[in-house]
Enzyme design. Structure first.
Site, PDB file in Angstrom:
ATOM      1  CG  ASN A  99      -1.715   1.259   1.366  1.00  0.00           C
ATOM      2  OD1 ASN A  99      -1.852   2.008   0.392  1.00  0.00           O
ATOM      3  ND2 ASN A  99      -2.260   1.500   2.545  1.00  0.00           N
ATOM      4  CE  LYS A 104       0.286   3.621   4.656  1.00  0.00           C
ATOM      5  NZ  LYS A 104       0.016   3.792   6.080  1.00  0.00           N
ATOM      6  CG  HIS A 152      -5.832   1.914   5.069  1.00  0.00           C
ATOM      7  ND1 HIS A 152      -5.396   2.931   5.883  1.00  0.00           N
ATOM      8  CD2 HIS A 152      -4.790   1.054   4.937  1.00  0.00           C
ATOM      9  CE1 HIS A 152      -4.137   2.705   6.219  1.00  0.00           C
ATOM     10  NE2 HIS A 152      -3.750   1.570   5.666  1.00  0.00           N
ATOM     11  CD  GLU A 162      -3.056   5.722   6.404  1.00  0.00           C
ATOM     12  OE1 GLU A 162      -3.027   5.784   5.157  1.00  0.00           O
ATOM     13  OE2 GLU A 162      -2.118   5.220   7.076  1.00  0.00           O
ATOM     14  CD  GLU A 193      -3.598  -2.527   7.406  1.00  0.00           C
ATOM     15  OE1 GLU A 193      -2.461  -2.716   6.972  1.00  0.00           O
ATOM     16  OE2 GLU A 193      -4.272  -1.532   7.116  1.00  0.00           O
ATOM     17  N   GLY A 235       2.179   2.406  10.530  1.00  0.00           N
ATOM     18  CA  GLY A 235       3.073   3.543  10.339  1.00  0.00           C
ATOM     19  C   GLY A 235       3.771   4.001  11.608  1.00  0.00           C
ATOM     20  CB  SER A 271       5.102  -1.399  11.910  1.00  0.00           C
ATOM     21  OG  SER A 271       4.627  -0.069  12.064  1.00  0.00           O
TER      22      SER A 271
HETATM   23  C1  PEP Z   1      -0.810   0.214   5.921  1.00  0.00           C
HETATM   24  O1  PEP Z   1      -0.835   1.378   5.557  1.00  0.00           O
HETATM   25  O2  PEP Z   1      -1.734  -0.545   5.619  1.00  0.00           O
HETATM   26  C2  PEP Z   1       0.333  -0.234   6.712  1.00  0.00           C
HETATM   27  C3  PEP Z   1       0.291  -1.410   7.265  1.00  0.00           C
HETATM   28  O3  PEP Z   1       1.383   0.649   6.839  1.00  0.00           O
HETATM   29  P1  PEP Z   1       2.797   0.350   7.569  1.00  0.00           P
HETATM   30  O4  PEP Z   1       3.304  -0.952   7.035  1.00  0.00           O
HETATM   31  O5  PEP Z   1       3.657   1.513   7.177  1.00  0.00           O
HETATM   32  O6  PEP Z   1       2.516   0.278   9.014  1.00  0.00           O
END
Ligand code: PEP
Length: 262
Positions: A10, A12, A104, A106, A176, A182, A222
């Site tokens: 992803n 973003k 997601h 966000e 998630e 992040g 992460s």
């Molecule tokens: C995400 O945006 O779905 C995500 C898991 O980001 P990150 O790996 O940077 O935590």
């Protein structure tokens, strides 16, 4: 039940068309000749989809480019018309998009998407035969307040409302935890496995044990090359949704390799 793991990048709001090209040329060079036992998916910003489609479907014959599938990061719940700034599922189909990330955290927290909106988008995606990567997860406050299970139950039940068993088979769930996205803080494999098993039990309650055993549940939050193997060894974790560590071809590839090593 063996489920094929799925690793999705992803990006973003990162990588316009030229950076997309740099990534793909490097990633395809690195993966040439490798037989990775996983579905590999990249979700660039909308504006980079045409270049990505061209790179994967026209410009790199013989480089195993078709092994990489394309995802969008969002779609509209509407078909067409007066929806300024939106992109429809049929527009996505024109660029070989096969998956779409929906729900997601966000999109939920910054853009106010509710479970009902996410449910409408999942239905619209399925109408166009797109495979939703349906994201769920709790905040730290919810986890610490003992609400993990009730939050996941609401998100799963409302997000999948009136979704058929047949459509479920083309949906990937991404667990998630919001506190891990992040932040550099990864859930421990015990925390992740426990949540994944709970989500699978929710699916069993809604659809029965066979569909639950088949549905793929990715972990996101992460994930790094160093944490992939331990997380992916958990029985209910079927791949990863990766943000930051999927912006570099080498690190994305190492996550896939480490996550699929026997
Ligand atoms: C995400 O945006 O779905 C995500 C898991 O980001 P990150 O790996 O940077 O935590």
């Amino acid at each position: 039940m063996s489920r094929k793991p799925i690793f999705a990048a992803n990006w973003k709001m990162n990588k316009g068309a030229s950076e997309t090209e740099d990534f793909i040329q490097s990633f395809l060079n690195k993966t040439q000749g490798l037989n990775l036992a996983a579905d590999i998916v990249i979700a660039p910003p909308f504006i980079s989809l045409p270049r990505l489609a061209d790179l994967l479907h026209n410009s790199n014959p013989g480089k195993n480019a078709h092994a990489v599938q394309i995802a969008a990061q969002n779609c509209s719940q509407y078909d067409s018309g007066a929806y300024t700034g939106e992109v429809s599922v049929l527009m996505l189909r024109e660029f070989f998009v096969h998956y779409v990330i929906l729900g997601h955290s966000e999109r939920r927290s910054i853009f106010g998407e509710t479970d009902a909106v996410i449910n409408a988008k999942i239905k619209k995606a399925r109408e166009a035969n797109l495979k939703p990567i349906f994201c769920i997860g709790e905040t730290l406050e919810e986890r610490e307040g003992g609400k993990l299970e009730s939050v996941l139950k609401t998100q799963v039940t409302e997000g999948l409302k009136d979704i058929s068993e047949k459509d479920l088979s083309d949906i990937v769930i991404a667990y998630e935890p919001v506190w891990a996205i992040g932040t550099g803080v990864t859930a421990t494999s015990e925390q992740a496995q426990e949540a994944h098993a709970f989500v699978r039990s929710l699916i069993a309650g809604l659809y029965g044990s066979e569909p639950a055993a088949k549905v793929r549940i990715q972990y996101g939050g992460s994930v790094k090359p160093g944490s992939a193997a331990e997380l992916m060894a958990c029985p209910d974790i079927d791949g990863a949704l990766i943000g930051g560590a999927a912006l570099e071809p080498q690190s994305f590839l190492e996550i896939i390799k480490n996550g699929t090593a026997e």
